[in-house]
Design a protein around this motif. Structure first.
Motif, mmCIF file in Angstrom:
data_model
loop_
_atom_site.group_PDB
_atom_site.id
_atom_site.type_symbol
_atom_site.label_atom_id
_atom_site.label_comp_id
_atom_site.label_asym_id
_atom_site.label_seq_id
_atom_site.Cartn_x
_atom_site.Cartn_y
_atom_site.Cartn_z
ATOM 1 N N LEU A 103 98.688 32.318 27.683
ATOM 2 C CA LEU A 103 99.233 32.756 26.664
ATOM 3 C C LEU A 103 100.349 30.758 26.223
ATOM 4 O O LEU A 103 100.542 30.447 27.466
ATOM 5 C CB LEU A 103 100.685 34.170 27.027
ATOM 6 C CG LEU A 103 102.034 33.563 26.094
ATOM 7 C CD1 LEU A 103 100.851 34.152 24.556
ATOM 8 C CD2 LEU A 103 102.643 34.588 25.704
ATOM 9 N N PHE A 104 99.859 30.420 25.614
ATOM 10 C CA PHE A 104 100.068 28.901 25.420
ATOM 11 C C PHE A 104 101.927 29.990 23.927
ATOM 12 O O PHE A 104 101.920 30.029 23.523
ATOM 13 C CB PHE A 104 99.865 28.065 24.280
ATOM 14 C CG PHE A 104 98.257 27.913 25.315
ATOM 15 C CD1 PHE A 104 98.111 26.558 25.762
ATOM 16 C CD2 PHE A 104 97.136 28.899 25.234
ATOM 17 C CE1 PHE A 104 96.816 26.099 26.414
ATOM 18 C CE2 PHE A 104 95.684 28.992 25.291
ATOM 19 C CZ PHE A 104 95.818 27.820 26.406
ATOM 20 N N TRP A 105 102.711 28.269 24.866
ATOM 21 C CA TRP A 105 103.832 29.010 23.934
ATOM 22 C C TRP A 105 104.524 27.474 23.369
ATOM 23 O O TRP A 105 104.866 27.247 24.644
ATOM 24 C CB TRP A 105 104.866 30.005 24.347
ATOM 25 C CG TRP A 105 106.096 30.469 24.636
ATOM 26 C CD1 TRP A 105 106.911 29.591 22.755
ATOM 27 C CD2 TRP A 105 107.196 30.922 24.827
ATOM 28 N NE1 TRP A 105 108.292 30.491 22.469
ATOM 29 C CE2 TRP A 105 108.103 30.917 23.872
ATOM 30 C CE3 TRP A 105 107.304 30.947 26.123
ATOM 31 C CZ2 TRP A 105 109.817 31.038 24.409
ATOM 32 C CZ3 TRP A 105 108.827 31.226 26.745
ATOM 33 C CH2 TRP A 105 109.775 31.772 25.662
ATOM 34 N N ASP A 106 104.660 26.845 22.297
ATOM 35 C CA ASP A 106 105.405 25.876 22.151
ATOM 36 C C ASP A 106 106.829 25.810 21.762
ATOM 37 O O ASP A 106 107.197 26.476 20.531
ATOM 38 C CB ASP A 106 104.741 25.085 20.829
ATOM 39 C CG ASP A 106 103.371 25.034 21.255
ATOM 40 O OD1 ASP A 106 102.856 24.769 22.125
ATOM 41 O OD2 ASP A 106 102.200 25.376 20.124
ATOM 42 N N THR A 107 107.794 25.797 22.806
ATOM 43 C CA THR A 107 108.730 25.854 23.353
ATOM 44 C C THR A 107 110.342 24.600 23.121
ATOM 45 O O THR A 107 109.073 23.114 23.157
ATOM 46 C CB THR A 107 109.660 26.614 24.384
ATOM 47 O OG1 THR A 107 109.118 25.025 25.081
ATOM 48 C CG2 THR A 107 108.907 27.588 25.101
ATOM 49 N N PRO A 108 111.074 24.862 22.165
ATOM 50 C CA PRO A 108 111.950 23.027 22.453
ATOM 51 C C PRO A 108 111.661 22.783 23.956
ATOM 52 O O PRO A 108 112.460 21.189 23.631
ATOM 53 C CB PRO A 108 113.437 23.656 22.130
ATOM 54 C CG PRO A 108 112.959 25.454 21.364
ATOM 55 C CD PRO A 108 112.424 26.016 22.062
ATOM 56 N N LEU A 109 111.633 23.137 24.981
ATOM 57 C CA LEU A 109 111.712 23.073 26.164
ATOM 58 C C LEU A 109 109.925 21.667 26.477
ATOM 59 O O LEU A 109 110.519 21.394 27.134
ATOM 60 C CB LEU A 109 111.869 23.364 27.828
ATOM 61 C CG LEU A 109 112.988 23.788 27.066
ATOM 62 C CD1 LEU A 109 113.656 24.212 27.898
ATOM 63 C CD2 LEU A 109 114.885 22.671 26.927
ATOM 64 N N GLY A 110 109.564 22.312 25.644
ATOM 65 C CA GLY A 110 107.921 21.368 25.521
ATOM 66 C C GLY A 110 106.141 22.800 25.857
ATOM 67 O O GLY A 110 107.018 23.631 25.731
ATOM 68 N N PRO A 111 105.343 22.169 25.287
ATOM 69 C CA PRO A 111 104.409 23.347 25.030
ATOM 70 C C PRO A 111 104.094 23.809 27.217
ATOM 71 O O PRO A 111 103.433 23.479 27.555
ATOM 72 C CB PRO A 111 103.161 22.339 24.919
ATOM 73 C CG PRO A 111 103.252 21.084 26.002
ATOM 74 C CD PRO A 111 105.395 20.726 25.623
ATOM 75 N N LEU A 112 104.553 25.568 27.453
ATOM 76 C CA LEU A 112 104.112 25.829 27.773
ATOM 77 C C LEU A 112 102.915 26.753 28.339
ATOM 78 O O LEU A 112 102.589 27.480 27.352
ATOM 79 C CB LEU A 112 105.578 27.044 28.642
ATOM 80 C CG LEU A 112 106.708 26.905 28.981
ATOM 81 C CD1 LEU A 112 107.669 27.467 29.240
ATOM 82 C CD2 LEU A 112 107.383 25.263 30.038
ATOM 83 N N ARG A 113 102.431 26.939 29.599
ATOM 84 C CA ARG A 113 101.118 28.010 29.266
ATOM 85 C C ARG A 113 101.436 28.712 30.756
ATOM 86 O O ARG A 113 101.555 28.595 31.964
ATOM 87 C CB ARG A 113 100.311 26.674 29.894
ATOM 88 C CG ARG A 113 98.434 27.580 29.807
ATOM 89 C CD ARG A 113 97.363 27.061 29.973
ATOM 90 N NE ARG A 113 96.540 27.508 30.458
ATOM 91 C CZ ARG A 113 95.115 26.933 29.884
ATOM 92 N NH1 ARG A 113 94.866 25.823 29.056
ATOM 93 N NH2 ARG A 113 94.257 27.681 30.742
#
Length: 786
Positions: A750-760
């Protein structure tokens, strides 16, 4: 009696009639006199023997008289007096103005505008005082001007509009103080942020709305509308969106693509915008016949044709044409041929959807660069900007090179805006290049806490500056501590060593680990590396480096039942060791910058040779290959990654665990130090690492059907790999498994483009493993960008 009354009434009527006739006669006489004398009054001229000014304290009397334009003793009409009054008012220097004739003297009475004592901004919370003060023209200790104050209020409103608060209002108010001073207060009513509630497209057939929204800078308001600022409606951003959307289509062969309209509609509640792009895609074209021609005798046409990289059948891309033009013009420069220009002549074949391109090599006009003027760089040194130009003063002028230099200046990331415009110089054969930039912050300082599923909680401190002292140098310092680990790192990079396209780098790090993360020993690693990197061609760079390393293995348990392998005990007995060495690396990259925007490859090869001096001598080789492509109209990304490495001793000594390979972070489904050779006779069965490793990873990324503004998409992956090979298994007292045992794992991401950075987020399951391997089903990482 009756007759007496009648006589009296008749007498009164006669008297009244006489009075009426007398009044009419007087009215006619007065009107006649007024009409007769009107031209004389209009033509009347005034003469003033003296002109005096009263009320001025700061403004010189002579200055006021110059605005009036009236000379003592000269005839002055009423119209000229009115013009003098208006000129003084229009100067903007005075609050009130009056002209008072006093006999033969004309007195000009003025009241000067007050001096601004202080300026304050009230009612603002979203934008800080410092940010708003930077747009004001009014300043303390200067004369107050109502018109300038109104302009300042409009500038503050515009700043709020840029932040998406279209309903903001600003009212300038003055507070009178003594000695003709005022406090200037800007009363702000911020209003609400106006967001982009929905971005939609009309006319798109080849690409979905979701895919096109990923191209745009503007974003829809979604789940994280309080954190993501790009969902704020900013009118100027739409113009940029038009350009990037056009570039997206053109780079994929849609040469006739056109944006017919961009409509932004306010919602009925007037708290959000609905933005609609109406587009016309057209047909997708490919390259047809590609050729080079020239009538110049010094041009060897076959040699130039060999330099062309685009081929018939490939999807047309303006970038491919531009790169070809640049390559051919560079070839001419290498052959000492000046003023050579390459003109692409395109012939359309609409029936077969082909573009035949003939690169005509011609002689351009003899125009030279007179000079390059740079303005706006308050911090960045001139030379940092000048080295982005391949041309210097006196060189032949090439418009394409100037455009490329402008792109390189913007790509530095040092400037908010960067404009490069040529203009005519001192003669028709001279050009002056104007560079106008606006600086932006390039440094960062951070403190924080971290969590990793492998290292637990930790603290971090980092400082970085991408434009150190305005020299374009990068400097960073990082400290991070976790459960059982500590890392301290410093790095410095000079991108243009001695003013050339050669990057110099220096880095130093110190890392210590204790008996955690599936190990029962401590390690210390110190490293200092310095080197140079330079381009070999358009897609290839070569780096050379020298390094010094200090390593130690300690606190290895030798007491049963938790005793460590005899291999680790022998390595710990060697104590602290140091080594000096040198190495090189080669990288070939077309990902993100090749001719095809939807596909590319990355290949990296590196070798380190340790043993110039020190306690150990070895050669360490590593390779990385990545291939990536997009399918299904860019909706799905397919990626294949291959990694491998080999550690070879050069002096017959045994390798150490601090130098050998592990699959930490290289293979999913297994824990840190959870895979690799082990001493099965040891009590704790620590992973020993291997002299050889190989990994193949295959993955796909795809949308999940969620709104694009959430920044969430999915993926699947399969990893296959192994680490094996030891050179010191004899005499360990137990069986050591260092054979080539394949491991494999599969999972979902699950890829999540958050304000803190791209998390996986990865959930994986081992498909093939050894009994002693340690699995890890769930992990959170930073999404890797190649």
């Amino acid at each position: 009696m009756k007759r007496a009354h009648q006589a009296a009434r008749s007498a009164r009527q006669t008297a009244m009639g006489g009075i009426f006739r007398a009044l009419v006669a007087i009215f006619i006489s007065v009107t006649t006199v007024y009409v007769a004398s009107a031209p004389a009054a209009q033509a009347q001229a005034y003469r003033f023997a003296r002109i005096e000014v009263e009320g001025n304290t700061r403004i010189e009397t002579g200055t006021i008289l110059s605005y009036a334009g009236i000379e003592p003793g000269a005839a002055v009409s009423a119209g000229q007096l009115n013009a003098a009054y208006q000129n003084i008012v229009d100067s903007g220097l005075f609050e009130t103005v009056s002209l008072e004739p006093r006999g033969g003297t004309l007195v000009i009475v003025v009241q000067e505008h007050p001096t601004i004592n202080r300026i304050s901004i009230e009612g603002n919370s979203r934008l800080k005082d410092e940010a708003l003060a930077s747009v004001l023209r009014s300043q303390p200790r200067r004369v107050y001007s109502p018109s300038v104050a109104e302009q300042d209020a409009a500038a503050i409103v515009q700043a709020y509009e840029q932040a998406g608060r279209l309903a903001a209002t600003v009212e300038p108010v003055i507070i009178r103080r003594s000695n003709n001073r005022v406090d200037l207060v800007f009363e702000v009513s911020e209003g609400r942020v106006v967001e982009v509630e929905r971005i939609s497209f009309v006319g798109n057939r080849e690409f979905s709305d979701r895919r096109l929204r990923r191209v745009l800078e503007s974003k829809q308001a979604g789940l994280f509308r309080q954190l993501i600022q790009r969902d704020t409606f900013i009118g100027d951003r739409l113009q940029f969106d038009r350009q990037v959307l056009t570039d997206f289509y053109r780079s994929r062969g849609y040469v006739d693509f056109e944006i017919l309209s961009v409509a932004s509609e306010f919602s009925r509640e007037r708290n959000a915008f609905f933005v609609t792009f109406t587009v016309q895609e057209g047909q997708r074209y490919r390259y047809g016949n590609i050729s080079a021609t020239s009538n110049l005798p010094e041009i060897n046409v076959p040699e130039y044709e060999d330099a062309i990289r685009i081929r018939a059948g490939q999807v047309y891309s303006p970038g491919g044409v531009d790169n070809t033009i640049a390559r051919l013009e560079r070839l001419a420069v290498q052959q000492d041929l000046d003023f050579i220009r390459v003109e692409p002549r395109v012939t359309r074949d609409d029936r077969n959807l082909l573009l035949h391109i003939e690169f005509a090599i011609v002689r351009g006009p003899r125009i030279f660069v007179e000079r390059i003027d740079i303005e706006g760089n308050a911090t960045t040194l001139d030379r940092v900007i000048r080295r982005q130009f391949t041309a210097v003063e006196g060189d032949p002028f090439n418009p394409r090179e100037i455009r490329e230099a402008a792109s390189r200046i913007k790509a530095l990331g040092f400037f908010e805006t960067a404009e490069v415009n040529p203009r005519e110089g001192s003669g028709p054969d001279q050009v002056i290049v104007d560079v106008d930039v606006e600086e932006k912050p390039t440094g960062s300082l951070g403190f924080g806490a971290t969590y990793s599923s492998s290292a637990g909680f930790g603290l971090t401190f980092n400082f970085s500056e991408r434009n150190f002292l305005g020299r374009g140098q990068a400097l960073s310092f990082d400290v991070s501590t976790g459960s059982g680990t500590g890392t301290y790192a410093f790095s410095f990079r000079e991108p243009a060593f001695l003013g050339r396209d050669v990057a110099y780098s220096f880095s130093a790090s110190y890392t210590s680990t204790n008996s955690t993360l599936n190990t029962n020993y401590d390690t210390t690693l110190g490293n200092v590396t310095t080197g140079f990197q330079f381009p070999m061609n358009e897609f290839t760079r070569l780096g050379v480096n020298a390094f010094g390393r200090v390593t130690e293995v300690s606190n290895v348990s030798s007491t049963p039942p938790n005793d460590s392998s005899a291999i680790l005990q022998a390595e710990a007995a060697r104590g602290l060791e140091w080594v000096l060495g040198a190495g090189y690396d080669v990288e070939y990259r077309t990902l993100r910058r090749g001719l095809n925007p939807d596909a590319g490859v990355l290949f990296r090869w590196s070798q380190d040779f340790a043993g110039i001096a020190g306690d150990v001598s070895y050669m360490k080789s590593e390779a990385l290959a990545v291939a990536e492509t997009k399918i299904m109209n860019d909706e799905v990304t397919l990626r294949a990654i291959f990694e491998g490495g080999a550690l070879n001793s050069l002096d017959g000594s045994n390798s150490r665990v601090v130098d050998r390979f592990f699959l930490n972070g290289k293979m999913r489904g297994f824990d840190y130090y959870g895979v690799g050779p082990r001493d099965l006779g040891a009590g704790n069965r620590d992973a020993l690492g291997g002299n050889l490793f190989a990994v193949a990873k295959f993955e796909a990324e795809f949308p999940l059907g969620l709104p694009e503004e959430y920044g969430i998409h999915g993926g699947v992956f399969v990893d296959v790999g192994s680490v094996w090979g030891l050179d010191n298994t004899a005499g360990t007292g137990g069986p050591v498994d260092d054979s080539f045992n394949i491991r494999s794992a599969a999972g979902v991401s699950l890829f999540w483009d958050t304000p803190l950075g791209p998390l996986r987020f990865n959930y994986s399951k081992a498909l093939k493993k050894e009994a002693y391997d340690i699995e890890r089903e769930f992990e959170v990482t930073i999404s890797t960008q190649f």
